[in-house]
Design an enzyme around this catalytic site. Structure first.
Site, mmCIF file in Angstrom:
data_model
loop_
_atom_site.group_PDB
_atom_site.id
_atom_site.type_symbol
_atom_site.label_atom_id
_atom_site.label_comp_id
_atom_site.label_asym_id
_atom_site.label_seq_id
_atom_site.Cartn_x
_atom_site.Cartn_y
_atom_site.Cartn_z
ATOM 1 N N CYS A 103 -2.942 -0.860 -10.453
ATOM 2 C CA CYS A 103 -2.850 0.427 -9.686
ATOM 3 C C CYS A 103 -3.964 1.397 -10.562
ATOM 4 O O CYS A 103 -4.051 1.668 -11.653
ATOM 5 C CB CYS A 103 -1.559 1.278 -9.825
ATOM 6 S SG CYS A 103 -1.673 2.963 -9.245
ATOM 7 N N GLN B 153 8.157 -4.451 -5.793
ATOM 8 C CA GLN B 153 6.954 -4.388 -6.745
ATOM 9 C C GLN B 153 7.406 -3.138 -7.923
ATOM 10 O O GLN B 153 7.888 -2.016 -7.505
ATOM 11 C CB GLN B 153 6.048 -3.993 -6.132
ATOM 12 C CG GLN B 153 4.616 -3.928 -7.153
ATOM 13 C CD GLN B 153 3.304 -3.547 -6.752
ATOM 14 O OE1 GLN B 153 3.037 -2.464 -6.439
ATOM 15 N NE2 GLN B 153 2.474 -4.526 -6.641
ATOM 16 N N ARG C 211 -5.825 -3.677 3.810
ATOM 17 C CA ARG C 211 -6.644 -2.555 4.841
ATOM 18 C C ARG C 211 -6.838 -3.276 6.132
ATOM 19 O O ARG C 211 -6.924 -2.717 7.160
ATOM 20 C CB ARG C 211 -7.682 -1.780 4.150
ATOM 21 C CG ARG C 211 -7.172 -0.845 3.204
ATOM 22 C CD ARG C 211 -8.336 -0.458 2.100
ATOM 23 N NE ARG C 211 -9.019 -1.631 1.616
ATOM 24 C CZ ARG C 211 -10.129 -1.639 1.156
ATOM 25 N NH1 ARG C 211 -10.914 -0.716 1.107
ATOM 26 N NH2 ARG C 211 -10.586 -2.792 0.442
ATOM 27 N N LYS D 28 0.394 -8.869 -10.200
ATOM 28 C CA LYS D 28 -0.668 -8.264 -9.313
ATOM 29 C C LYS D 28 -1.756 -7.274 -10.179
ATOM 30 O O LYS D 28 -1.433 -6.653 -10.924
ATOM 31 C CB LYS D 28 -0.410 -7.536 -8.080
ATOM 32 C CG LYS D 28 -1.565 -7.200 -7.307
ATOM 33 C CD LYS D 28 -0.905 -6.705 -5.881
ATOM 34 C CE LYS D 28 -1.860 -6.217 -4.943
ATOM 35 N NZ LYS D 28 -2.557 -4.885 -5.144
ATOM 36 N N MET E 39 0.872 -1.089 -0.204
ATOM 37 C CA MET E 39 0.056 -0.140 -0.229
ATOM 38 C C MET E 39 0.996 1.137 -0.050
ATOM 39 O O MET E 39 1.441 1.410 0.802
ATOM 40 C CB MET E 39 -1.064 0.020 1.202
ATOM 41 C CG MET E 39 -1.853 -1.234 1.225
ATOM 42 S SD MET E 39 -3.474 -1.175 2.357
ATOM 43 C CE MET E 39 -2.269 -1.484 3.872
ATOM 44 N N ASN F 195 -7.439 -11.498 -3.175
ATOM 45 C CA ASN F 195 -7.165 -9.936 -2.430
ATOM 46 C C ASN F 195 -8.278 -9.154 -2.520
ATOM 47 O O ASN F 195 -9.179 -9.271 -3.549
ATOM 48 C CB ASN F 195 -5.881 -9.387 -2.922
ATOM 49 C CG ASN F 195 -5.722 -8.049 -2.491
ATOM 50 O OD1 ASN F 195 -5.749 -7.060 -3.328
ATOM 51 N ND2 ASN F 195 -5.821 -7.950 -1.373
HETATM 52 C C1 LIG Z 1 -3.463 3.467 0.260
HETATM 53 C C2 LIG Z 1 -3.391 2.270 -0.734
HETATM 54 C C3 LIG Z 1 -2.246 2.146 -1.371
HETATM 55 C C4 LIG Z 1 -1.979 1.130 -2.328
HETATM 56 N N1 LIG Z 1 -0.893 1.000 -3.103
HETATM 57 C C5 LIG Z 1 -0.465 -0.052 -3.828
HETATM 58 C C6 LIG Z 1 0.675 -0.406 -4.207
HETATM 59 O O1 LIG Z 1 1.423 0.315 -4.419
HETATM 60 N N2 LIG Z 1 0.724 -1.419 -5.079
HETATM 61 C C7 LIG Z 1 -0.212 -2.415 -5.510
HETATM 62 O O2 LIG Z 1 -0.042 -3.362 -6.036
HETATM 63 N N3 LIG Z 1 -1.353 -2.233 -4.679
HETATM 64 C C8 LIG Z 1 -1.592 -1.177 -3.860
HETATM 65 N N4 LIG Z 1 -2.882 -1.022 -3.062
HETATM 66 C C9 LIG Z 1 -3.812 -1.885 -3.411
HETATM 67 C C10 LIG Z 1 -3.798 -3.132 -2.205
HETATM 68 O O3 LIG Z 1 -2.600 -3.754 -2.527
HETATM 69 C C11 LIG Z 1 -4.772 -4.101 -2.083
HETATM 70 O O4 LIG Z 1 -4.978 -4.804 -3.484
HETATM 71 C C12 LIG Z 1 -6.191 -3.664 -1.860
HETATM 72 O O5 LIG Z 1 -6.240 -2.638 -0.845
HETATM 73 C C13 LIG Z 1 -7.304 -4.667 -1.779
HETATM 74 O O6 LIG Z 1 -6.834 -5.147 -0.692
HETATM 75 P P1 LIG Z 1 -7.589 -4.950 0.853
HETATM 76 O O7 LIG Z 1 -9.253 -4.905 0.736
HETATM 77 O O8 LIG Z 1 -7.147 -6.046 1.578
HETATM 78 O O9 LIG Z 1 -6.903 -3.618 1.183
HETATM 79 C C14 LIG Z 1 -3.044 -0.048 -2.408
HETATM 80 C C15 LIG Z 1 -4.207 0.377 -1.622
HETATM 81 C C16 LIG Z 1 -4.382 1.319 -0.848
HETATM 82 C C17 LIG Z 1 -5.572 1.375 0.106
#
Ligand SMILES: Cc1cc2nc3c(=O)[nH]c(=O)nc-3n(C[C@H](O)[C@H](O)[C@H](O)COP(=O)(O)O)c2cc1C
Length: 360
Positions: A128, A98, A255, A169, A34, A230
């Site tokens: 993203c 990543q 999260r 991803k 994240m 995920n």
């Molecule tokens: C603040 C934030 C930043 C994120 N940054 C990335 C990132 O740098 N690379 C990535 O693959 N996913 C990123 N994601 C997505 C998360 O890896 C994940 O796929 C998404 O939050 C859903 O999973 P969760 O419901 O468990 O949070 C980000 C999500 C959030 C909320």
């Protein structure tokens, strides 16, 4: 009972075993990347919990943006300082670097550099949803062009040693899950080691609903390629519900770890219930101390603590009052006093401010 039920039951029966690969015996639970949250300080903190028995199988770094040229070593190091310690956190959990970009040549060169520096693996971000990233040929935009996902994956795969995983991803698609099979097959043809799927479209951003069932189609299309589920995994019960719907039995959690940093250990049966608020308050103070020790200015460290509380409050109503209490603070000192009071049980929801005076 279907074959998948059997496989999930086996996985669940062995959940105490921390799998280091989605297909290895045990339960594979990755900490999601994240951006702006899961830096090395956060990764260290989470993986060192409970004397190193955090239950986390793997971490993935925040994305390294790759544009025209290969990314220099110091930038990779900044995103993933763990490359200097065998590619692992202090608790020994592997960290993948990543990369995010649309051009196979600099992506491959950067993947090679990351592996040479000591990364345990390289993850490619095609999920993203940020507008600026998507308008500059990166992230989820590539979901519209599976052949490019294949080319980038193959270029990265060919650039790093065989024993270094190259993983992909994605989200389920740009505006629907209709092309998930095509995307999953592209990742498989490109030679991905596994595929992580956030069960939403790009257009959805983070809005509900989460489409775990679409992941079952990715699994069917991907052949032997393991698929990691995920999205919206906030409690151990969610893993079982997601497994039933997606037929996946390896997971990535983002999260959910903010509200419940012990979720990985809970899922393995090592801990019970969400982390009590006093424990979370202590963790947040440790987080701030580590950020300051890493050189982050006080104001930015305070912002990070507020961000953590805001994200935690989104899934834990019992934290909302603490977030509201701290979010208006401009300095760390009163925030620290409040957290110490929570740790000591001297401040709880609905208590008047004089509880703080008693604690201070
Ligand atoms: C603040 C934030 C930043 C994120 N940054 C990335 C990132 O740098 N690379 C990535 O693959 N996913 C990123 N994601 C997505 C998360 O890896 C994940 O796929 C998404 O939050 C859903 O999973 P969760 O419901 O468990 O949070 C980000 C999500 C959030 C909320």
């Amino acid at each position: 009972m279907t074959g998948t039920d059997t496989s999930w039951r086996e996985t669940w029966a062995q959940r105490e075993r921390v799998a280091d690969h989605p297909d290895a015996p045990g339960l594979f639970l990755a900490l999601a990347p994240m951006d702006g949250v899961t830096d090395a300080v956060y990764r260290g903190l989470l993986t060192e919990q409970f004397g190193g028995r955090s239950g986390i199988s793997l971490c993935v770094s925040e994305f390294v943006r790759v544009t025209r040229d290969p990314v220099p070593a110091h930038v990779i190091r900044r995103h993933c300082p763990e490359v200097d310690t065998g590619g692992r956190t202090r608790a020994g959990v592997p960290v993948f670097v990543q990369l995010l970009g649309g051009d196979p040549t600099p992506m491959a060169a950067t993947a090679r550099r990351a592996a040479e520096l000591g990364a345990c693996g390289v993850d490619l971000n095609f999920g993203c949803p940020a507008k600026t990233v998507n308008s500059h040929d990166g992230g989820a935009k590539l979901l519209k062009e599976p052949d490019r996902i294949e080319r980038i994956t193959r270029a990265a795969r060919d650039a790093v040693p065989h024993d270094v995983p190259v993983t992909v991803k994605i989200r389920i698609g740009w505006d629907s899950g209709d092309t998930i099979e095509e995307i999953a097959r592209a990742a498989a043809r490109g030679g991905a080691t596994w595929l992580t799927v956030h069960a939403r479209t790009r257009v959805q951003l983070y809005r509900p609903p989460v489409h775990w069932h679409v992941l079952a189609r990715a699994r069917d299309a991907a052949g032997a390629l393991p698929v990691i589920a995920n999205g919206d995994l906030f409690a151990p019960e969610d893993l079982a519900r997601c497994a039933a719907s997606s037929r996946c039995h390896a997971f990535m959690i983002g999260r959910g770890a903010m509200g419940s940093p012990g979720l990985f250990a809970r899922a393995r049966g090592w801990r019970q219930g969400p982390m009590p608020l006093p424990e979370l308050a202590a963790l947040l103070r440790e987080y701030q101390a580590r950020m300051r020790a890493s050189g982050l200015p006080e104001a930015r460290a305070l912002c990070r603590v507020k961000q953590w509380l805001r994200m935690a409050a989104a899934t834990r109503p019992d934290i909302v009052w603490l977030f509201n209490h701290i979010k208006v603070m401009r300095d760390w000192a009163p925030a620290a006093v409040a957290l110490i009071a929570v740790e000591r049980g001297a401040l709880a929801a609905g208590e008047p401010d004089d509880a703080l005076d008693r604690a201070g």
